[in-house]
Scaffold this motif. Structure first.
Motif, PDB file in Angstrom:
ATOM      1  N   HIS A  95      29.344 -10.232 -26.786  1.00 55.30           N
ATOM      2  CA  HIS A  95      28.130  -9.681 -27.399  1.00 55.30           C
ATOM      3  C   HIS A  95      27.100  -9.263 -26.338  1.00 55.30           C
ATOM      4  O   HIS A  95      26.887  -9.961 -25.352  1.00 55.30           O
ATOM      5  CB  HIS A  95      27.519 -10.743 -28.328  1.00 55.30           C
ATOM      6  CG  HIS A  95      26.235 -10.333 -28.956  1.00 55.30           C
ATOM      7  ND1 HIS A  95      26.126  -9.264 -29.820  1.00 55.30           N
ATOM      8  CD2 HIS A  95      24.973 -10.834 -28.837  1.00 55.30           C
ATOM      9  CE1 HIS A  95      24.866  -9.138 -30.210  1.00 55.30           C
ATOM     10  NE2 HIS A  95      24.145 -10.079 -29.631  1.00 55.30           N
ATOM     11  N   ARG A  96      26.491  -8.092 -26.539  1.00 56.11           N
ATOM     12  CA  ARG A  96      25.376  -7.630 -25.704  1.00 56.11           C
ATOM     13  C   ARG A  96      24.263  -7.177 -26.635  1.00 56.11           C
ATOM     14  O   ARG A  96      24.530  -6.703 -27.748  1.00 56.11           O
ATOM     15  CB  ARG A  96      25.792  -6.437 -24.812  1.00 56.11           C
ATOM     16  CG  ARG A  96      26.893  -6.748 -23.798  1.00 56.11           C
ATOM     17  CD  ARG A  96      26.407  -7.668 -22.687  1.00 56.11           C
ATOM     18  NE  ARG A  96      27.484  -8.002 -21.752  1.00 56.11           N
ATOM     19  CZ  ARG A  96      28.301  -9.049 -21.889  1.00 56.11           C
ATOM     20  NH1 ARG A  96      28.183  -9.859 -22.917  1.00 56.11           N
ATOM     21  NH2 ARG A  96      29.235  -9.281 -20.991  1.00 56.11           N
ATOM     22  N   THR A  97      23.036  -7.273 -26.197  1.00 57.42           N
ATOM     23  CA  THR A  97      21.929  -6.821 -27.045  1.00 57.42           C
ATOM     24  C   THR A  97      21.898  -5.298 -27.078  1.00 57.42           C
ATOM     25  O   THR A  97      22.447  -4.622 -26.205  1.00 57.42           O
ATOM     26  CB  THR A  97      20.575  -7.353 -26.535  1.00 57.42           C
ATOM     27  OG1 THR A  97      20.356  -6.828 -25.222  1.00 57.42           O
ATOM     28  CG2 THR A  97      20.561  -8.876 -26.481  1.00 57.42           C
ATOM     29  N   HIS A 122      18.387  -3.097 -22.067  1.00 57.77           N
ATOM     30  CA  HIS A 122      18.856  -4.019 -23.100  1.00 57.77           C
ATOM     31  C   HIS A 122      17.663  -4.721 -23.740  1.00 57.77           C
ATOM     32  O   HIS A 122      16.717  -5.107 -23.051  1.00 57.77           O
ATOM     33  CB  HIS A 122      19.798  -5.067 -22.493  1.00 57.77           C
ATOM     34  CG  HIS A 122      21.199  -4.572 -22.317  1.00 57.77           C
ATOM     35  ND1 HIS A 122      22.100  -4.524 -23.348  1.00 57.77           N
ATOM     36  CD2 HIS A 122      21.842  -4.083 -21.229  1.00 57.77           C
ATOM     37  CE1 HIS A 122      23.253  -4.040 -22.912  1.00 57.77           C
ATOM     38  NE2 HIS A 122      23.127  -3.758 -21.625  1.00 57.77           N
ATOM     39  N   PRO A 149      17.220 -10.766 -25.387  1.00 58.09           N
ATOM     40  CA  PRO A 149      18.040 -11.542 -26.331  1.00 58.09           C
ATOM     41  C   PRO A 149      17.166 -12.492 -27.158  1.00 58.09           C
ATOM     42  O   PRO A 149      16.314 -13.193 -26.608  1.00 58.09           O
ATOM     43  CB  PRO A 149      18.972 -12.347 -25.408  1.00 58.09           C
ATOM     44  CG  PRO A 149      18.913 -11.670 -24.088  1.00 58.09           C
ATOM     45  CD  PRO A 149      17.569 -11.012 -23.996  1.00 58.09           C
ATOM     46  N   ARG A 150      17.387 -12.471 -28.445  1.00 60.81           N
ATOM     47  CA  ARG A 150      16.691 -13.419 -29.332  1.00 60.81           C
ATOM     48  C   ARG A 150      17.461 -14.737 -29.314  1.00 60.81           C
ATOM     49  O   ARG A 150      18.618 -14.790 -29.743  1.00 60.81           O
ATOM     50  CB  ARG A 150      16.646 -12.880 -30.758  1.00 60.81           C
ATOM     51  CG  ARG A 150      15.629 -11.758 -30.961  1.00 60.81           C
ATOM     52  CD  ARG A 150      15.743 -11.161 -32.343  1.00 60.81           C
ATOM     53  NE  ARG A 150      15.500 -12.143 -33.400  1.00 60.81           N
ATOM     54  CZ  ARG A 150      14.301 -12.464 -33.867  1.00 60.81           C
ATOM     55  NH1 ARG A 150      13.226 -11.869 -33.382  1.00 60.81           N
ATOM     56  NH2 ARG A 150      14.174 -13.355 -34.816  1.00 60.81           N
ATOM     57  N   ASP A 188      20.859 -13.503 -31.037  1.00 62.29           N
ATOM     58  CA  ASP A 188      21.808 -13.111 -29.985  1.00 62.29           C
ATOM     59  C   ASP A 188      22.446 -14.349 -29.359  1.00 62.29           C
ATOM     60  O   ASP A 188      23.494 -14.273 -28.734  1.00 62.29           O
ATOM     61  CB  ASP A 188      21.097 -12.285 -28.917  1.00 62.29           C
ATOM     62  CG  ASP A 188      20.576 -10.972 -29.464  1.00 62.29           C
ATOM     63  OD1 ASP A 188      21.402 -10.193 -29.978  1.00 62.29           O
ATOM     64  OD2 ASP A 188      19.352 -10.740 -29.415  1.00 62.29           O
ATOM     65  N   LEU A 189      21.768 -15.474 -29.504  1.00 65.89           N
ATOM     66  CA  LEU A 189      22.260 -16.752 -28.989  1.00 65.89           C
ATOM     67  C   LEU A 189      21.597 -17.828 -29.837  1.00 65.89           C
ATOM     68  O   LEU A 189      20.413 -17.712 -30.159  1.00 65.89           O
ATOM     69  CB  LEU A 189      21.866 -16.914 -27.509  1.00 65.89           C
ATOM     70  CG  LEU A 189      22.078 -18.269 -26.832  1.00 65.89           C
ATOM     71  CD1 LEU A 189      23.565 -18.641 -26.773  1.00 65.89           C
ATOM     72  CD2 LEU A 189      21.511 -18.254 -25.402  1.00 65.89           C
ATOM     73  N   ILE A 238      28.524 -14.350 -32.026  1.00 65.92           N
ATOM     74  CA  ILE A 238      27.278 -14.845 -31.420  1.00 65.92           C
ATOM     75  C   ILE A 238      27.547 -16.184 -30.733  1.00 65.92           C
ATOM     76  O   ILE A 238      28.072 -17.108 -31.349  1.00 65.92           O
ATOM     77  CB  ILE A 238      26.187 -15.026 -32.498  1.00 65.92           C
ATOM     78  CG1 ILE A 238      25.899 -13.697 -33.204  1.00 65.92           C
ATOM     79  CG2 ILE A 238      24.909 -15.619 -31.895  1.00 65.92           C
ATOM     80  CD1 ILE A 238      25.419 -12.586 -32.287  1.00 65.92           C
ATOM     81  N   LEU A 267      24.045 -11.568 -21.919  1.00 65.88           N
ATOM     82  CA  LEU A 267      23.715 -10.900 -23.183  1.00 65.88           C
ATOM     83  C   LEU A 267      22.847  -9.674 -22.947  1.00 65.88           C
ATOM     84  O   LEU A 267      22.901  -8.702 -23.694  1.00 65.88           O
ATOM     85  CB  LEU A 267      22.962 -11.868 -24.111  1.00 65.88           C
ATOM     86  CG  LEU A 267      23.778 -13.015 -24.694  1.00 65.88           C
ATOM     87  CD1 LEU A 267      22.848 -14.043 -25.330  1.00 65.88           C
ATOM     88  CD2 LEU A 267      24.771 -12.486 -25.718  1.00 65.88           C
ATOM     89  N   SER A 268      22.017  -9.723 -21.869  1.00 67.76           N
ATOM     90  CA  SER A 268      21.160  -8.568 -21.530  1.00 67.76           C
ATOM     91  C   SER A 268      21.843  -7.625 -20.566  1.00 67.76           C
ATOM     92  O   SER A 268      21.190  -6.755 -19.990  1.00 67.76           O
ATOM     93  CB  SER A 268      19.847  -9.008 -20.892  1.00 67.76           C
ATOM     94  OG  SER A 268      19.564 -10.336 -21.046  1.00 67.76           O
TER      95      SER A 268
END
Lengths: 406, 406
Positions: free
Chosen positions: B23-25, B181, B184-185, B252-253, B299, B326-327
């Motif tokens: 997963h990537r933002t 990016h 990430p939330r 995102d995480l 996720i 993730l970013s």
């Protein structure tokens, strides 16, 4: 050219030791999430002891330690199971001699107990009776009510930017807003008839977009300051002085990225000298010599060279420590560094501090050269090497400290 | 206790190499000031050459270099002063053989000239005639239109968080919004019947205020993430699974700071296993063994130990690299370190990574011990020492790298 008479060059070491405006930002209370990297003006004492009660650190059984003395696999102690402690609840049962109480990790120790035996060293062979096969000493398996922090003891020190775990400890003690220094407002003024805003779509020959203000704003954010980009002032006589007069009342620090021509530099000098005291005009640093340090009505004013690379180098070396001090922090946070072997000789002049941009590959620091007019020399670098003031250079093959950009 | 059947312990090295959710933002365009530390998804090419015109790097006179060959103090070249270039303006005069034009630093080189002689090596002894006492080579005293960046060349690379000077170079090229990016939330869930919100004024024995969520939020901010503190979930069966189901679509995480009792840990395991794939349950790290790494609907979900110190250590070692990835950043920014001499022996177990909190005084690293239930061990530390997985300890007097908190 009247500025010339004030021209006084200082070393970077002299500037760090001697240019220390007394101004500090006001104290304000901010909620925890906003307190990260902010600097408490004073120690924050704990209103409570932490954890606040005697707490089990293991899953097991609360006991009187004396009841377990001599216990072994061959000769267990047998204790009456008197009840259980629930997570988050006060114990409803106490431990008498020969008895024990089931404990979760983090549970509150019942009265009468002075230790917790780990569940691994116990068995419930007969319902209601717990067999203990290891002795425990008083205090085993528990933390006491004030083992983390005693009431009134400092949760966080003064003068050091708050870190993530500090926010946790403050939360644990119920301190959800913290008195900290306000973020210093750093007013960034760009000067020069050639400078146009970054959003300008097309330029005529001779014009350049303002690179320095955006980069300085980033450095200010990295040092927990609040950048205020105040626009571009023309080289017209008096314009800079008017701008300074307008922004000083709302600033904790003013940074002027000066035009790079001699005339523009003199204009900065004249405007600043008319409004306050010039501490130095000229800094023994390369790149960055045409730097001005001053104080106007108690507010530090830093005049930076016109080349973006020079301006950023000087602000990093001299401006960032001033900025942290405005927030009550005497020692800026450490920067990441790495050791690397220098790929070639570097020359300097004794008494001058040189900041050399380098790329680091496989433990080798490769200097990046180019006129200080080229900002890409900075953006392509992984970090920089300092040639200290007493040195006349650094030798090829020397192990050096590289301060890394991050 | 159904979770027990999934129990699979991994090393930290295995987790860093193997737990790599894809997963990537999303990509979003943000204005320059907001782009600091954000990660461009692709190289940003320059829409223009920089500086965009041939530019003087000194104050002096634009010349044809050939006209200065052989010039010296004893035998100067004499050139006709044909005019001057103004800052920010296109030249209105060109340089013919035997002529020169006055130039400010940063001015646009007139047609016909190929170098600028520094003013220090000139004199206007007769009005209208400039005496030159040093020869210059073609290209001296100037940067060419694309010396900084050529049109189409990358201003900033992909995959590396933007730094302050990058913002400057982007501004110079007129790029005032950057595709990066999204932050990430990171949804932070606290669990445990004993855990109450930090703002709770008074506690009953057995209750603790939620320290971990505030500290984790700080670590997330430091890694350019966006923390979402999602509150406290009770140990009631099903409650955590319901909460996870609710937050996963907006995360995102997800980070769960689990209760520290065996029962609470099993509850986390059960809830996560019901919603996705558990990568490991148990990490060979001290403190922090009861760690869970999983992926639910793509996720990443990280279950942390209940002790705040353990939770922060694990999140720092394993969570932060996941967060940066993730970013779109594969290598997290370097952390500050210092070398220090260990003040005493440290024991470990082979195959386990130990993270030891230390104070550093006068080049000596003094380990801070205490149960991992005590968060003050973390807040009093200046940094930590790693005992790597193959080692069974570190010897008193050894020079070690201390990663500093900042």
């Amino acid at each position: 050219m009247s500025g010339r008479e004030f021209f006084t060059t200082r070393t970077v070491a002299e500037a760090l030791a001697g240019f220390r405006p007394a101004h500090r930002t006001a104290i304000e209370s901010v909620p925890l999430p906003a307190a990260l990297h902010r600097v408490p003006a004073a120690e924050v004492p704990s209103p409570h002891s932490l954890p606040g009660f005697t707490r089990s650190t293991v899953d097991g059984f609360a006991v009187r330690a004396a009841d377990t003395y001599g216990a072994s696999d061959g000769l267990p102690s047998y204790l009456d199971l008197l009840g259980a402690v629930d997570m988050g609840a006060a114990p409803t049962v106490s431990v008498r001699p020969g008895g024990c109480v089931a404990m979760p990790t983090g549970g509150s120790l019942p009265e009468g107990a002075d230790a917790v035996v780990m569940v691994e060293y116990t068995a419930e062979t007969v319902p209601g009776t717990i067999e203990v096969t290891r002795p425990v000493a008083p205090g085993a398996g528990i933390v006491r009510a004030d083992d983390d922090v005693a009431t009134g003891a400092p949760l966080v020190p003064a003068g050091r930017p708050l870190r993530a775990p500090d926010l946790g400890l403050l939360a644990a003690a119920g301190v959800v807003s913290v008195p900290v220094h306000a973020r210093p407002r750093v007013v960034i003024i760009s000067t020069g008839d050639e400078v146009v805003p970054p959003e300008t779509a097309s330029l005529t020959a001779g014009q350049v977009r303002d690179a320095t203000a955006s980069a300085l704003a980033g450095l200010v954010l990295d040092a927990a300051g609040e950048p205020v980009v105040a626009g571009i002032v023309s080289d017209e006589p008096g314009a800079l002085k008017d701008k300074l007069t307008a922004v000083l009342p709302e600033a904790d620090l003013v940074v002027v990225s000066a035009g790079s021509s001699v005339g523009a530099r003199d204009e900065t000098m004249g405007a600043v000298a008319a409004l306050g005291d010039v501490w130095c005009h000229g800094l023994a640093i390369k790149p960055g010599k045409p730097t001005l340090l001053a104080e106007c009505g108690g507010i530090p004013v830093i005049g930076l060279p016109g080349n973006p690379l020079s301006a950023l180098v000087v602000f990093g070396q001299v401006g960032i420590p001033v900025l942290w001090r405005l927030s009550g922090c005497e020692t800026p946070p450490a920067r990441p560094t790495t050791r690397a072997r220098l790929s070639r000789d570097l020359a300097s002049a004794a008494g001058r501090l040189d900041v050399v941009q380098v790329q680091v590959r496989d433990g080798v620091a490769e200097p990046l050269f180019g006129p200080s007019a080229l900002l890409s020399v900075h953006t392509r670098a992984d970090g920089y090497v300092i040639i200290p003031e007493p040195a006349t250079g650094l030798d090829d093959g020397l192990d050096v400290d590289v301060t890394l950009y991050a």
